[in-house]
Design an enzyme around this catalytic site. Structure first.
Site, PDB file in Angstrom:
ATOM      1  N   HIS A  27     -11.157  -6.287   7.585  1.00  0.00           N
ATOM      2  CA  HIS A  27     -11.793  -5.885   6.332  1.00  0.00           C
ATOM      3  C   HIS A  27     -13.007  -4.974   6.523  1.00  0.00           C
ATOM      4  CE1 HIS A  27      -9.829  -9.827   5.631  1.00  0.00           C
ATOM      5  NE2 HIS A  27      -9.503  -9.303   4.461  1.00  0.00           N
TER       6      HIS A  27
ATOM      7  N   GLU B  72       0.829  -1.204   0.000  1.00  0.00           N
ATOM      8  CA  GLU B  72       0.000   0.000   0.000  1.00  0.00           C
ATOM      9  C   GLU B  72       0.863   1.254   0.000  1.00  0.00           C
ATOM     10  OE1 GLU B  72      -2.451  -3.363   0.955  1.00  0.00           O
ATOM     11  OE2 GLU B  72      -0.609  -2.673   1.928  1.00  0.00           O
TER      12      GLU B  72
END
Length: 692
Positions: free
Chosen positions: A498, A430
């Site tokens: 998540h 990321e």
């Protein structure tokens, strides 16, 4: 007969293609500026942060003089002033920035050793950051943009351009270094890693950063990477290696890593006494000082002793004049320090598509609907598709967004339609995704990176913060408008990895606009505004709403766009104001069924529509804020504080919030349903407030 005369050995003669007189001037000027700061300006407290470049200076100057293409760009770190001088930065700007005066790099907003240099006529210095290693992935993004402009847009003036990143031996242990190295070598980017190894990261020896302290040796077997290694204090070796490295990147369009061994002749910063170094080590470092070695190399072969001494005086005079000019500069008006957090109408000097003359097509906030209702995932895909079809600068990337179409299916089919140069998968980093997007935006593209799930943005937080502050900390010299797509929130179940929302963390990152659509129509309008705008945007896609029946709407048209900071009343009433966003909006609407309530969908959290909220609360005299994020420090607290501060006397009941408890999202659906505000609990909270 006597022996034949030997020809003069030219192997170690100074390279005649190098402007050695300029090298000497810049080297002496850099030394004068360092000495002036250390002996005068820091003791006089006119400079608060000082990092000497002595020992690093020769190598950087030789590098800078090799950056000759208009679209070359370098990103350095806090010891990179010699490079900036070689690129053409005014010494008064460099010194004035160190003194935090008006003008220069930042108008006194950032520390003076964090450089930037937008240069429309030659090589630029990309905005540097204070974090070690944060310079690598944005530079990789610039390198990828070079490739994109050259190959996709057929812009011939990019064909030989390169991206250069400078870093010390400490930085090679950072996440950013390894991420950029992976990107550059897997994508075969024209990028030069210029490692200045002085043996220490402040006090920590380089063998704590990489095995046996030599990153070049460790990377010798790395594929798609040419590795060079040498002495940055030897003028001949440094000049040859630097020229060879730059030429290799230009000609082969492949990454090169050049490690040059240099001494750090002063402490890490002015305050560093180097007590951790032995006296013998300090003496050995000074024995490697590149300045006397440069003099021995050039006098008398290129310049005479007299000319050298004259250059010394010229450099002293230039440094003295720079000090006079810098000290004459005022301190910026404190009232201006809140400007340029966002685009305010005055165009930045570099970064974003608008600098290249982009003019957005006409838009309307009135939907022109056609066809059947579509879900939010389809609406986002259709918007991306249209904007890509009319704007070649828009590129999409992230983990699994290509052939797979994203783990949520939002980008399905776009790679097949536009090719893998415009819609592409990335390595699992990321930091690399967001950092690369920053560099691409600085180069003028419109990058749309995706973070697969909200929780996985955490490794990219440094790049997210740096991206948001670019415009402010360079005082509008640079901007990096990216659109960062980020799914999150619960779905059929939850879990700690998540299902987080935590949007408030991005609201607290200056310079970012934060968008949280609840339905397909709003997603289209807000995404289009983001893609055509001039600020970085977090586009939050709630997982539960991507295919939620309530969120389905007809497509509002290719010209539909919504302004940021404008809330929507989804229901009107007179007894209570209910404020929500994302997945809580339909629950609040259902809970208010049969009641007289204003239900407000904020749609954007930065900026947020305080005017709509306050006008409603002053009318209904009651206020309930509902959000999925945690209660403590959630964005609802900001709304509640604003209402209490500005509409307290209008209230007939306390401002109330209903949120998740301060826990991660639980996995079991029963536990999740208990934690997330339900329609029943919202209804009960409304009843309590109405009965207060």
């Amino acid at each position: 007969m006597g022996q034949p005369a030997l020809k003069h050995d030219r192997r170690n003669a100074p390279d005649e293609s190098i402007d050695w007189r300029r090298v000497v001037h810049l080297m002496l000027l850099s030394r004068e500026l360092d000495e002036m700061e250390e002996k005068r300006l820091v003791p006089e407290k006119k400079i608060l942060y000082q990092f000497s470049a002595r020992g690093h200076d020769l190598a950087q100057i030789l590098l800078g003089l090799n950056l000759t293409e208009r679209h070359d760009a370098a990103c350095g770190y806090y010891r990179s002033r010699p490079l900036l001088l070689s690129l053409g930065v005014d010494p008064a700007d460099a010194l004035g920035s160190a003194m935090a005066r008006a003008g220069g790099y930042s108008d006194g907003r950032d520390i003076g050793v964090v450089f930037n240099y937008p240069n429309p006529h030659g090589a630029s210095a990309l905005p540097m950051c204070g974090g070690v290693g944060s310079q690598y992935t944005p530079t990789a993004g610039w390198a990828q943009a070079i490739t994109y402009f050259s190959k996709q847009l057929k812009a011939r003036d990019y064909d030989s351009a390169i991206a250069v990143v400078l870093g010390g031996d400490g930085s090679v242990a950072s996440n950013g270094f390894w991420s950029a190295l992976t990107v550059a070598t897997t994508q075969r980017l024209p990028m030069l890693f210029y490692i200045e190894d002085n043996g220490f990261g402040i006090s920590v020896p380089s063998d704590f950063q990489t095995p046996k302290g030599n990153i070049a040796a460790n990377l010798a077997a790395w594929k798609n990477l040419t590795v060079l290694d040498g002495d940055g204090c030897d003028p001949e070796a440094a000049a040859r290696l630097t020229r060879d490295a730059v030429d290799l990147v230009r000609d082969e369009r492949m990454p090169v890593l050049l490690r040059l061994k240099v001494p750090r002749l002063e402490g890490h910063s002015f305050q560093d006494t180097q007590a951790y170094k032995s006296e013998a080590l300090v003496e050995s470092e000074w024995a490697r000082d590149p300045l006397p070695r440069l003099k021995d190399y050039l006098v008398p072969a290129v310049v005479s002793e007299v000319e050298w001494n004259e250059t010394v005086e010229t450099a002293k005079a230039a440094a003295g004049q720079a000090r006079i000019e810098a000290e004459s500069r005022p301190i910026a008006d404190p009232e201006t320090v809140t400007r340029n957090v966002f685009f305010e109408g005055a165009m930045q000097a570099m970064g974003g598509q608008h600098c290249a003359g982009y003019r957005a097509p006409e838009t309307s906030d009135t939907p022109k609907t056609d066809g059947q209702r579509i879900n939010m995932a389809t609406a986002i895909r259709r918007t991306l598709d249209h904007e890509m079809s009319i704007n070649e600068r828009v590129v999409l990337f992230g983990e699994d967004i290509g052939v797979k179409g994203g783990v949520h299916g939002v980008t399905l089919g776009l790679q097949e339609k536009y090719g893998d140069a415009r819609v592409f998968d990335t390595s699992l980093s990321e930091e690399g995704i967001v950092g690369r997007a920053v560099g691409m935006a600085l180069a003028g593209l419109v990058p749309v990176p995706e973070i697969q799930f909200r929780k996985y943005a955490e490794p990219a937080i440094e790049q997210i913060n740096d991206c948001g502050t670019v415009r402010w900390r360079t005082n509008n010299r640079f901007a990096a408008p990216i659109v960062l797509r980020m799914p999150g929130g619960y779905f059929k179940c939850g879990d700690p990895w998540h299902s987080q929302t935590n949007e408030v963390a991005f609201v607290h990152q200056p310079g970012w606009k934060v968008v949280v659509p609840s339905n397909a129509e709003d997603a289209v309008g807000l995404l289009r505004s983001a893609l055509r705008g001039n600020d970085p945007v977090i586009f939050f896609e709630h997982r539960a709403m991507l295919d939620h029946p309530w969120a389905r709407r007809p497509y509002p048209g290719d010209a539909f766009a919504l302004p940021f900071g404008k809330a929507k009343f989804t229901r009107r009433g007179k007894d209570i104001t209910i404020i929500a966003w994302g997945a809580m909006v339909p629950r609040c609407e259902e809970a208010a069924e049969g009641l007289s309530a204003d239900v407000i969908d904020l749609r954007t959290l930065m900026p947020w529509d305080s005017e709509a909220v306050l006008s409603s609360v002053r009318s209904t005299r009651r206020c309930l804020i509902v959000h999925e994020d945690l209660g403590t420090g959630g964005f609802g607290a900001e709304i509640a504080a604003t209402v209490a501060d500005e509409a307290f006397i209008d209230l007939d009941a306390p401002v109330s919030r209903l949120t998740m408890p301060d826990i991660p999202s639980p996995h079991n659906p029963v536990l999740l349903d208990w934690a997330v505000p339900s329609t029943e609990r919202i209804r009960q909270k409304i009843t309590d407030l109405l009965e207060y």
